[in-house]
Design an enzyme around this catalytic site. Structure first.
Site, PDB file in Angstrom:
ATOM      1  N   ASP A   1      11.918  77.124  26.138  1.00  0.00           N
ATOM      2  CA  ASP A   1      12.666  76.819  24.915  1.00  0.00           C
ATOM      3  C   ASP A   1      13.479  75.550  25.113  1.00  0.00           C
ATOM      4  O   ASP A   1      14.679  75.497  24.823  1.00  0.00           O
ATOM      5  CB  ASP A   1      13.586  77.990  24.562  1.00  0.00           C
ATOM      6  CG  ASP A   1      14.102  77.926  23.125  1.00  0.00           C
ATOM      7  OD1 ASP A   1      13.485  77.217  22.302  1.00  0.00           O
ATOM      8  OD2 ASP A   1      15.106  78.593  22.825  1.00  0.00           O
TER       9      ASP A   1
ATOM     10  N   LYS B   1      27.370  86.671  25.281  1.00  0.00           N
ATOM     11  CA  LYS B   1      26.281  86.733  24.303  1.00  0.00           C
ATOM     12  C   LYS B   1      26.118  88.172  23.858  1.00  0.00           C
ATOM     13  O   LYS B   1      26.000  89.081  24.688  1.00  0.00           O
ATOM     14  CB  LYS B   1      24.971  86.220  24.918  1.00  0.00           C
ATOM     15  CG  LYS B   1      24.961  84.743  25.205  1.00  0.00           C
ATOM     16  CD  LYS B   1      23.578  84.272  25.623  1.00  0.00           C
ATOM     17  CE  LYS B   1      22.575  84.331  24.501  1.00  0.00           C
ATOM     18  NZ  LYS B   1      21.278  83.711  24.860  1.00  0.00           N
TER      19      LYS B   1
ATOM     20  N   LEU C   1      31.653  80.852  19.135  1.00  0.00           N
ATOM     21  CA  LEU C   1      30.857  79.648  19.299  1.00  0.00           C
ATOM     22  C   LEU C   1      29.701  79.588  18.310  1.00  0.00           C
ATOM     23  O   LEU C   1      29.306  78.508  17.880  1.00  0.00           O
ATOM     24  CB  LEU C   1      30.316  79.563  20.732  1.00  0.00           C
ATOM     25  CG  LEU C   1      31.365  79.517  21.854  1.00  0.00           C
ATOM     26  CD1 LEU C   1      30.680  79.504  23.214  1.00  0.00           C
ATOM     27  CD2 LEU C   1      32.263  78.296  21.689  1.00  0.00           C
ATOM     28  N   HIS C   2      29.189  80.754  17.942  1.00  0.00           N
ATOM     29  CA  HIS C   2      27.972  80.756  17.133  1.00  0.00           C
ATOM     30  C   HIS C   2      27.704  82.171  16.654  1.00  0.00           C
ATOM     31  O   HIS C   2      27.977  83.147  17.357  1.00  0.00           O
ATOM     32  CB  HIS C   2      26.799  80.281  18.009  1.00  0.00           C
ATOM     33  CG  HIS C   2      25.461  80.373  17.363  1.00  0.00           C
ATOM     34  ND1 HIS C   2      25.102  79.652  16.256  1.00  0.00           N
ATOM     35  CD2 HIS C   2      24.367  81.129  17.679  1.00  0.00           C
ATOM     36  CE1 HIS C   2      23.857  79.945  15.923  1.00  0.00           C
ATOM     37  NE2 HIS C   2      23.400  80.843  16.769  1.00  0.00           N
ATOM     38  N   PHE C   3      27.197  82.302  15.434  1.00  0.00           N
ATOM     39  CA  PHE C   3      26.699  83.577  14.928  1.00  0.00           C
ATOM     40  C   PHE C   3      25.246  83.408  14.522  1.00  0.00           C
ATOM     41  O   PHE C   3      24.861  82.389  13.940  1.00  0.00           O
ATOM     42  CB  PHE C   3      27.491  84.041  13.700  1.00  0.00           C
ATOM     43  CG  PHE C   3      28.738  84.818  14.010  1.00  0.00           C
ATOM     44  CD1 PHE C   3      28.691  85.961  14.795  1.00  0.00           C
ATOM     45  CD2 PHE C   3      29.956  84.417  13.504  1.00  0.00           C
ATOM     46  CE1 PHE C   3      29.837  86.683  15.078  1.00  0.00           C
ATOM     47  CE2 PHE C   3      31.113  85.129  13.761  1.00  0.00           C
ATOM     48  CZ  PHE C   3      31.052  86.267  14.549  1.00  0.00           C
ATOM     49  N   SER C   4      24.449  84.402  14.812  1.00  0.00           N
ATOM     50  CA  SER C   4      23.100  84.500  14.269  1.00  0.00           C
ATOM     51  C   SER C   4      22.840  85.961  13.978  1.00  0.00           C
ATOM     52  O   SER C   4      23.673  86.831  14.272  1.00  0.00           O
ATOM     53  CB  SER C   4      22.056  83.953  15.250  1.00  0.00           C
ATOM     54  OG  SER C   4      21.831  84.885  16.305  1.00  0.00           O
ATOM     55  N   ASN C   5      21.704  86.239  13.421  1.00  0.00           N
ATOM     56  CA  ASN C   5      21.358  87.623  13.127  1.00  0.00           C
ATOM     57  C   ASN C   5      21.156  88.440  14.402  1.00  0.00           C
ATOM     58  O   ASN C   5      21.142  89.663  14.364  1.00  0.00           O
ATOM     59  CB  ASN C   5      20.091  87.672  12.270  1.00  0.00           C
ATOM     60  CG  ASN C   5      19.905  89.007  11.593  1.00  0.00           C
ATOM     61  OD1 ASN C   5      20.874  89.689  11.279  1.00  0.00           O
ATOM     62  ND2 ASN C   5      18.670  89.379  11.369  1.00  0.00           N
TER      63      ASN C   5
ATOM     64  N   GLY D   1      23.296  88.330  16.879  1.00  0.00           N
ATOM     65  CA  GLY D   1      24.632  88.676  17.332  1.00  0.00           C
ATOM     66  C   GLY D   1      25.468  87.429  17.498  1.00  0.00           C
ATOM     67  O   GLY D   1      25.036  86.322  17.165  1.00  0.00           O
ATOM     68  N   GLY D   2      26.666  87.600  18.045  1.00  0.00           N
ATOM     69  CA  GLY D   2      27.559  86.468  18.214  1.00  0.00           C
ATOM     70  C   GLY D   2      27.490  85.902  19.625  1.00  0.00           C
ATOM     71  O   GLY D   2      26.986  86.534  20.556  1.00  0.00           O
TER      72      GLY D   2
END
Length: 873
Positions: A378, A254, A231-235, A237-238
């Site tokens: 947030d 997560k 669904l999504h990657f960021s620094n 994690g996935g």
């Protein structure tokens, strides 16, 4: 928001600035400490380099990266610094702790995360010596796993084959990237992504063969779930969509990487994931909060007493209920009426009813969360899911906090993050007011730059949408009051907000007062100038820190081009700045992002010798292949040389121009329609080469060039789609784009140039749809390349043909007046004069591509006789 921009907002509240300017306020002692005799220091933006003067490094080889968590960084650096000096080994390191935190932050590039220091061994023997020495010295130290590398044993050392010297080539998309030399000596891209790879021809030294083979053989984590989709990657994690077993409900997993994904306090992803688990447990049972499903039996790494939380390898995971639906951002994109030409009052009213219903769901769910004593912290559209039945679910609770022990979030979305004076539930109520604004005018980022814009946008909402009385009151009371800003470093300078009403009236006056409008924009641009700096003359987009501050798109040349061609006047000291900088600061070729655009502008400004000198230096620096694009490649360079050939009568230069333009066409012909990676649009696509062929035809009268131009245009038109509202736009993944740089308006400029010679071309059938795509009321950004200014310029250049075709002379004038008035959605003032934010709307920009110079140029094209972008009309 494009997450790369965040790091460029820390140093200055008004302009994008290099992260180094912010990080330099807290540098490591090693960054400024004198080096011993025989060593020299060099600076590479955020890096400090130490190099023995008698050592000659190879151009490429195996390098060692050293990772470190923030708590250990100073000690790790001191130990490595002393060892490398003693062993006579070249090394570099991040200059300060703030920069290290940015490099390891949640939305930092994943391929660079974890790289704190780099060691450059000269050969295989030195590589082995460095690994042995540093491996022992730094054993037990902690740091983020470097995704692009092979790990050396269990410590913080990592290995990657790559360039030591900074060399460049063009990738498949024509972009200028860092390069390696292949076995035949040709330069190829030095790929620096989040995965480990080495070219097949690179020898692997014996001393690291085991580490490299282990990294090559490494599989993903052995999860007790089957991952069905990323669904999504960021620094940090996935985020994955997964099932515990066939037939069972889907869950969201997560992932959290230790020591990575830092917030501004240095808290890592693992700590936030554990915190989120605790918050979800406290909120269990609220309909708008994801449930934590039972962990599959006998899950390895399951955390006792913490359902849904488990560890695999070194990463932690949290399983949550999968909430079916779309984010509120996606919901708005699919329904917002003002992005279509001429929306009906019924469509606007229907959207308003739906938006108000969703807002009520957000308010009710937030109230339930507050009733449990939790501040969400947030709240923004990407963290809200609209279920298929219209219900609302909140996601991403990692920044939530108990009211009784409230901790202010250290991350946040621009425009939705409350000012420093608010705390507790007031933070959520501020974000809720921002969502009220965003639902009807998704320009909330502007309020982070200029809080007073909230009141102006609230006025527009009340005028344009049938919202109930009092709807905008929370926007006005919570958002529209200026807050204290940190003073930027350096001497005092002008601010924003003065003469707001007078500036607005310049945009809305009928008829337009072009001289006053031009002079206000020019004065705002000039007030932003920093002639004392050597890296840039005018503030602009973050790209100026990659491409330099001189070029046509994002640098001084583009700003001076707009001022000169609109008759606003150019200061002599600014011309001299560009001349000086052109002698030392230009290394890359190219029209918009390189030195050829600088040479073209210097010539327009009367600096003919400086322009020709720059062309000579660029010829020596030009790579064997530059790609075919107008922005950086052969098409743009060819047009520049064609200009100088006409000006000088140099037949050799004319031959070079012709060869480059034909080279661009040949390259694109060979790629054809089957190249799925080919970009579209004026700057990066085939339209730029088509435009170059047309201008070459005008010089040579060779009609075959027009035939080739038409064929190239077809390549870009093939990437377009005519959608239900009658607009023709470029398909880019799940988006359609109407803009100049990579959208249909840019293609339309090249098409307009072709139709001036071949009015009956079959491609003329695309004109109406492309024009309609330039008409909508709402445009997210004001700039030239990817915003409203570019659409203004396109409409103005094509007005004559369009008005004749529609049998309504002057019809475009009303449309251009409306676009000009709608620039008030984005305008602010700087030093009391008109100014505009750049891309992402977070900071002011003066540059041509994204800022005030581009708006000035477009308005000059619409209101006066100003040429638009070079060679477009």
């Amino acid at each position: 928001m494009d997450n790369q921009y965040e790091a460029y907002t820390f140093a200055d509240p008004l302009f994008y600035e290099s992260p180094r300017a912010w990080g330099a306020r807290e540098e490591f002692a090693a960054a400024t400490r004198p080096l011993p005799t025989g060593w020299e220091r060099g600076d590479l933006e955020i890096w400090s380099v130490a190099h023995p003067v008698d050592v000659v490094l190879p151009d490429q080889g195996w390098k060692i990266h050293v990772s470190s968590c923030a708590a250990d960084a100073e000690e790790v650096l001191e130990a490595l610094h002393a060892w490398c000096l003693k062993e006579h080994v070249t090394f570099k390191f991040l200059r300060g702790l703030p920069i290290l935190q940015v490099q390891n932050s949640k939305y930092a590039p994943r391929g660079a995360s974890g790289k704190f220091c780099t060691v450059y061994p000269r050969d295989e023997d030195e590589l082995e010596r460095c690994l042995d020495g540093l491996g022992t010295l730094l054993a037990g130290r902690r740091g983020p796993y470097i995704l692009s590398d092979a790990r050396w044993q269990e410590g913080p050392l990592y290995l990657r084959y790559g360039g030591f010297a900074e060399r460049h080539c063009r990738n498949a998309a024509g972009e200028r990237v860092l390069a390696l030399a292949g076995p035949d000596g040709r330069l190829i891209p030095d790929v620096r992504g989040p995965g480990f790879s080495i070219p097949d021809w690179v020898p692997v030294p014996r001393c690291i063969a085991h580490a490299v083979e282990a990294r090559r053989a490494a599989r993903g984590p052995d999860l007790p779930y089957t991952v069905e989709r990323v669904l999504h990657f960021s620094n940090a994690g996935g985020v994955y969509l997964a099932r515990p077993a066939p037939g069972e409900p889907q869950v969201v997993l997560k992932e959290a990487r230790p020591y990575a994904g830092l917030d501004q306090r240095g808290v890592d992803a693992v700590t936030r994931l554990r915190h989120e688990h605790g918050i979800l447990t406290l909120l269990a049972g609220i309909p708008g909060v994801p449930r934590i499903p039972a962990t599959p039996a006998a899950t390895p790494g399951a955390v006792p007493g913490r359902q849904g939380l488990f560890t695999v390898w070194e990463h932690e995971f949290l399983a949550q209920e999968y909430v079916e639906g779309e984010s509120l951002s996606q919901w708005l994109t699919g329904r917002y009426p003002l992005i279509h030409p001429a929306p009906t009052p019924g469509a606007v009213a229907a959207y308003t009813r739906e938006a108000l219903t969703l807002l009520k769901g957000v308010e009710d769910t937030l109230a339930a969360i507050h009733a449990r004593g939790i501040v969400f912290g947030d709240l923004h559209p990407r963290n809200l899911i609209v279920r298929p039945d219209g219900g609302i679910c909140f996601i991403d609770f990692e920044l939530a906090s108990p009211q009784e022990s409230f901790v202010r979030p250290a991350l946040g979305a621009a425009g939705f993050t409350a000012p420093a004076g608010l705390s507790g539930t007031a933070i959520d109520h501020y974000a809720l007011a921002a969502i009220r604004l965003w639902l009807f005018l998704p320009l909330v980022q502007l309020t982070a730059l200029d809080p007073a814009k909230a009141g102006e946008l609230a006025d527009v909402i009340e005028h344009r949408f049938p919202v109930p009385e009092g709807y905008t009151a929370p926007i006005r009371t919570m958002m529209a009051h200026a807050t204290e800003r940190p003073a930027p470093a350096g001497p005092p300078r002008p601010g924003i907000g003065r003469n707001r009403a007078a500036a607005r009236s310049l945009l809305t006056a009928t008829p337009a007062d072009w001289p006053q409008l031009r002079d206000s924009l020019a004065a705002g641009i000039t007030a932003m100038a920093t002639p004392d700096r050597t890296d840039r003359l005018f503030p602009g987009d973050v790209a100026q820190f990659r491409h330099g501050g001189l070029g046509l798109a994002h640098g001084a040349a583009g700003v001076l081009y707009a001022l000169h061609t609109t008759g606003a006047g150019v200061r002599e000291e600014h011309v001299h700045w560009l001349v000086r900088a052109s002698r030392t600061g230009v290394t890359a070729p190219g029209l918009y992002f390189g030195g050829h655009g600088v040479a073209y502008v210097l010539d327009l400004l009367g600096e003919h010798e400086a322009a020709l000198d720059l062309l000579v230096s660029l010829e020596a620096a030009r790579e064997d292949t530059t790609g075919p694009s107008l922005a950086t490649g052969a098409a743009g360079i060819g047009l520049t040389l064609l200009h100088f050939a006409r000006a000088t009568g140099d037949h050799r230069m004319l031959a070079q121009a012709q060869a480059l333009i034909l080279e661009a066409a040949d390259t694109l012909d060979k790629r054809g329609r089957d190249d799925a990676r080919r970009p579209a649009g004026l700057l990066a696509g085939a339209s730029g080469a088509a435009l170059a062929l047309i201008r070459l035809h005008e010089h040579t009268t060779d009609d075959t060039l027009l035939e080739r131009a038409a064929a190239l245009l077809d390549l870009d038109l093939d990437r377009c789609l005519t959608v239900a509202d009658g607009t023709t736009q470029v398909v880019d993944g799940r988006r359609v784009l109407p803009y100049i740089e990579t959208g249909s308006a840019g293609i339309g400029l090249a098409l307009h140039a072709l139709l001036a010679h071949r009015p009956e071309s079959a491609a003329s059938s695309y004109e109406e749809g492309i024009r309609r795509a330039a008409e909508p009321e709402f445009i997210i950004q004001p700039g030239l390349f990817n915003g409203r200014a570019g659409l203004i310029g396109y409409l103005a250049l094509t007005a004559a043909r369009a008005d004749v075709r529609a049998d309504s002379p002057g019809g475009t004038a009303a449309l251009l007046d409306r676009h000009r008035a709608l620039l008030t959605l984005h305008h602010v003032t700087y030093a009391g004069h008109l100014a505009f934010p750049g891309d992402q709307l977070l900071r002011l920009s003066a540059d041509l591509a994204t800022g005030s110079a581009g708006v000035l140029l477009a308005l000059g094209t619409a209101l006066y006789t100003t040429p638009f972008l070079p060679w477009t009309g």
